[in-house]
Design an enzyme around this catalytic site. Sequence first.
Site: not given
Length: 342
Positions: A52, A54-57
Amino acid sequence: MRYRSLGRTGIQVSPYALGTMMFGALGNPDHDGSIRIIHRALDAGINLIDTADVYSYGESEEIVGKALKGRRDGVVLASKVHYPMGEDPNNRGNSRRWIMTAVENSLRRLQTDHLDLYQIHRPDPTVDIEETLSALTDLIHSGKVRAIGTSTFPASEIVEAQWVAERRGLARFHTEQPPYSIVNRSIEREVLPVAQRYGMGTLVWSPLGQGLLTGRHRKGKQTDSHRSGHTPQYFSDERKLDVVEQLVPLAEKAGLPLSHLAMAFAIAHPGVTSAILGPRTMEQLDDLLAGADVTLDDEILDRIDEIAPPGTDAGPNQAVYTPPAVSDVRLRRRPIAERSAA
């Protein structure tokens, strides 16, 4: 590794999928180490990788992109959009404006020209579902996305999206990604039956109950772990811990680690296509892969049903979607002047 049909997409995926939320600053910041974990999963026959933006931006997607160099064609690659990616109020949500920008960012980080599955990470009550489906349909027509799905959507919103797609001639969601484990079985009531009714594949997340079903967290014992340090509320619910205490001897009697029992349970449901593993280390992945051939018989499943009744949650899962009708007090209370019956 056996393979299953991902809904009616015609895509074949492994019953275990590799989740990558733990790759990057949130979990394992070692890119080379994370890449080795990805390669180990692929070598074991796992062909579905779920990430995704958003995972660790974005860092997780970057790691996956590096890991798939030379191996992209053999992978069913999935990513998600919805959560904020910066301070700009428009860099989030399920609007056409953001989806069209976010997918380009994900493709760049993943070093690919298409996603096999693009998922809406959570519902967005501020956006008409037709707006979201229209944008996703255009992405499919452009070849940048092969199939679309949802994550942690209530059954009612899954049904609404299916009907909107049919009425408007838009692409429909082919998958749903809900939480599912022995301690969180509420999707058995509506979400799984609805997904089956519409021929959707189901990729369940947190089959180990946010780590409770690893066997490391026991009632009355302090256990330090990466997850318990970040989300201690997951490991202090007495109702869930009571379930764990009953599951431990059941797993021991079956000659299984609790983690293997939990994973085998998750993929035994006919509505579940794949269960997503979320390892942070190679040791965690190897432990879960060692249980890939475990089959639970009816006697064990019946006993699990007694411990954790079907269709119920042993305790709340704080990571799931809470609709505004529940979370917004203004939607639950009439003005004071209107609250009385006379």
